[in-house]
Design an enzyme around this catalytic site. Structure first.
Site, PDB file in Angstrom:
ATOM      1  N   ASP A 166      -4.507 -11.149   7.404  1.00  0.00           N
ATOM      2  CA  ASP A 166      -3.252 -10.856   6.708  1.00  0.00           C
ATOM      3  C   ASP A 166      -2.044 -11.685   7.138  1.00  0.00           C
ATOM      4  O   ASP A 166      -0.942 -11.144   7.320  1.00  0.00           O
ATOM      5  CB  ASP A 166      -2.911  -9.364   6.871  1.00  0.00           C
ATOM      6  CG  ASP A 166      -3.972  -8.448   6.269  1.00  0.00           C
ATOM      7  OD1 ASP A 166      -5.023  -8.934   5.843  1.00  0.00           O
ATOM      8  OD2 ASP A 166      -3.740  -7.226   6.243  1.00  0.00           O
ATOM      9  N   ASP A 189      -3.889  -8.326   2.221  1.00  0.00           N
ATOM     10  CA  ASP A 189      -3.520  -7.169   1.420  1.00  0.00           C
ATOM     11  C   ASP A 189      -3.314  -7.667   0.000  1.00  0.00           C
ATOM     12  O   ASP A 189      -2.682  -8.715  -0.219  1.00  0.00           O
ATOM     13  CB  ASP A 189      -2.213  -6.546   1.935  1.00  0.00           C
ATOM     14  CG  ASP A 189      -2.433  -5.487   3.001  1.00  0.00           C
ATOM     15  OD1 ASP A 189      -3.600  -5.185   3.334  1.00  0.00           O
ATOM     16  OD2 ASP A 189      -1.430  -4.960   3.501  1.00  0.00           O
ATOM     17  N   HIS A 217      -2.265  -5.591  -3.014  1.00  0.00           N
ATOM     18  CA  HIS A 217      -1.931  -4.263  -3.521  1.00  0.00           C
ATOM     19  C   HIS A 217      -1.522  -4.268  -4.992  1.00  0.00           C
ATOM     20  O   HIS A 217      -0.823  -5.187  -5.434  1.00  0.00           O
ATOM     21  CB  HIS A 217      -0.747  -3.693  -2.735  1.00  0.00           C
ATOM     22  CG  HIS A 217      -1.018  -3.419  -1.299  1.00  0.00           C
ATOM     23  ND1 HIS A 217      -2.122  -2.737  -0.854  1.00  0.00           N
ATOM     24  CD2 HIS A 217      -0.288  -3.715  -0.190  1.00  0.00           C
ATOM     25  CE1 HIS A 217      -2.058  -2.626   0.468  1.00  0.00           C
ATOM     26  NE2 HIS A 217      -0.969  -3.214   0.897  1.00  0.00           N
ATOM     27  N   SER A 231       0.258   3.451  -0.394  1.00  0.00           N
ATOM     28  CA  SER A 231       0.932   3.264   0.899  1.00  0.00           C
ATOM     29  C   SER A 231       2.419   2.964   0.740  1.00  0.00           C
ATOM     30  O   SER A 231       3.146   2.919   1.728  1.00  0.00           O
ATOM     31  CB  SER A 231       0.270   2.130   1.682  1.00  0.00           C
ATOM     32  OG  SER A 231       0.605   0.860   1.124  1.00  0.00           O
ATOM     33  N   HIS A 286       4.867  -4.104  -0.604  1.00  0.00           N
ATOM     34  CA  HIS A 286       4.591  -5.400   0.026  1.00  0.00           C
ATOM     35  C   HIS A 286       3.253  -5.935  -0.461  1.00  0.00           C
ATOM     36  O   HIS A 286       2.395  -5.171  -0.903  1.00  0.00           O
ATOM     37  CB  HIS A 286       4.568  -5.275   1.561  1.00  0.00           C
ATOM     38  CG  HIS A 286       3.460  -4.399   2.057  1.00  0.00           C
ATOM     39  ND1 HIS A 286       3.571  -3.014   2.079  1.00  0.00           N
ATOM     40  CD2 HIS A 286       2.214  -4.680   2.522  1.00  0.00           C
ATOM     41  CE1 HIS A 286       2.448  -2.496   2.557  1.00  0.00           C
ATOM     42  NE2 HIS A 286       1.604  -3.483   2.828  1.00  0.00           N
ATOM     43  N   LYS A 291      -8.167  -6.932   0.149  1.00  0.00           N
ATOM     44  CA  LYS A 291      -8.373  -5.523   0.488  1.00  0.00           C
ATOM     45  C   LYS A 291      -7.195  -4.678   0.012  1.00  0.00           C
ATOM     46  O   LYS A 291      -6.147  -5.211  -0.336  1.00  0.00           O
ATOM     47  CB  LYS A 291      -8.574  -5.345   1.990  1.00  0.00           C
ATOM     48  CG  LYS A 291      -7.395  -5.789   2.844  1.00  0.00           C
ATOM     49  CD  LYS A 291      -7.737  -5.735   4.312  1.00  0.00           C
ATOM     50  CE  LYS A 291      -6.603  -6.206   5.194  1.00  0.00           C
ATOM     51  NZ  LYS A 291      -5.402  -5.381   5.142  1.00  0.00           N
ATOM     52  N   GLU A 299      -5.906   3.478   0.916  1.00  0.00           N
ATOM     53  CA  GLU A 299      -5.403   2.552   1.921  1.00  0.00           C
ATOM     54  C   GLU A 299      -6.599   1.862   2.560  1.00  0.00           C
ATOM     55  O   GLU A 299      -7.692   2.429   2.632  1.00  0.00           O
ATOM     56  CB  GLU A 299      -4.581   3.297   2.980  1.00  0.00           C
ATOM     57  CG  GLU A 299      -3.985   2.406   4.048  1.00  0.00           C
ATOM     58  CD  GLU A 299      -3.148   1.253   3.503  1.00  0.00           C
ATOM     59  OE1 GLU A 299      -3.728   0.276   2.981  1.00  0.00           O
ATOM     60  OE2 GLU A 299      -1.928   1.314   3.623  1.00  0.00           O
ATOM     61  N   ALA A 341      -1.219  -7.053  11.410  1.00  0.00           N
ATOM     62  CA  ALA A 341      -0.462  -6.795  12.621  1.00  0.00           C
ATOM     63  C   ALA A 341      -1.394  -6.144  13.642  1.00  0.00           C
ATOM     64  O   ALA A 341      -2.304  -5.394  13.274  1.00  0.00           O
ATOM     65  CB  ALA A 341       0.718  -5.875  12.338  1.00  0.00           C
ATOM     66  N   CYS A 361      -3.735  -3.622  10.797  1.00  0.00           N
ATOM     67  CA  CYS A 361      -4.891  -4.271  10.174  1.00  0.00           C
ATOM     68  C   CYS A 361      -5.779  -5.002  11.179  1.00  0.00           C
ATOM     69  O   CYS A 361      -7.004  -4.997  11.032  1.00  0.00           O
ATOM     70  CB  CYS A 361      -4.424  -5.178   9.047  1.00  0.00           C
ATOM     71  SG  CYS A 361      -3.665  -4.213   7.700  1.00  0.00           S
TER      72      CYS A 361
END
Length: 192
Positions: free
Chosen positions: A16, A58, A60, A66, A77, A102, A109, A137, A141
């Site tokens: 990520d 990510d 999304h 989330s 985000h 993902k 989530e 982070a 993740c």
């Protein structure tokens, strides 16, 4: 520390490193951009060895569970296709890197790169047994990806100079490091 030898069973997994997690992004990780230079050195080492380089992201939907407007803990985000979801421009990902998207379903989530993806199947197909993991982070993740990898039987080298924590609660990053090490991850600092 003894010199590192890579084998055909190794892969680099970058978690990520996306614009929204970098300084100025929608969910910036403090000093998140500091992971890029060490990760680029690892990319160079793995490219030279002809070994897989994997980048999770990510990805999304705009109404992901989330996100705070949906009652989640995070600001919106890494919305799929947005500039914030793009990999950091300075990250030297090769064209043949495996991209693992993902958390793409609005109602689930997925902090781990293994959650709801084909990562495990792809690693098995290549005979990978050891993962070198860095990215963002540390306390979300990266931690969840490393713990899943260990549960699935992979050896994990955690690239400690190529991770950074959100630290929503002070010390979250340090606690995550301790949890990963206790589960069997091998911390690795320094050059590849």
């Amino acid at each position: 520390m003894k010199p590192l030898t890579l084998t055909a069973q190794d892969a680099l997994l970058i978690v990520d490193v996306q614009n929204d997690f970098l300084p100025g992004g929608a969910l910036a990780v403090p000093a998140g951009d500091a992971v890029i230079a060490p990760l680029n050195r690892w990319i160079e080492r793995f490219r030279a060895a002809g070994l897989p380089i994997i980048a999770s992201r990510d990805w999304h939907p705009v109404d992901h569970c989330s996100f705070s407007p949906q009652g989640g803990p995070w600001p919106p985000h890494c919305i799929a296709g947005s500039a914030g979801a793009a990999f950091a421009a300075a990250l030297a990902l090769p064209d043949d890197a495996w991209v693992i998207s993902k958390a793409a379903a609005k109602d689930a989530e997925a902090y781990s790169a293994f959650a709801g993806t084909d990562l495990y199947t792809r690693l098995q197909g290549r005979g990978i047994r050891r993962l070198f993991v860095g990215g963002l982070a540390t306390d979300y993740c990266v931690k969840n990806t490393v713990l899943d990898a260990l549960r699935l039987g992979y050896a994990v080298r955690l690239l400690t100079d190529a991770i950074r924590a959100v630290d929503v609660r002070p010390g979250d990053g340090e606690r995550a490091l301790a949890e990963m090490a206790a589960a069997g991850a091998e911390p690795w600092a320094g050059t590849p």
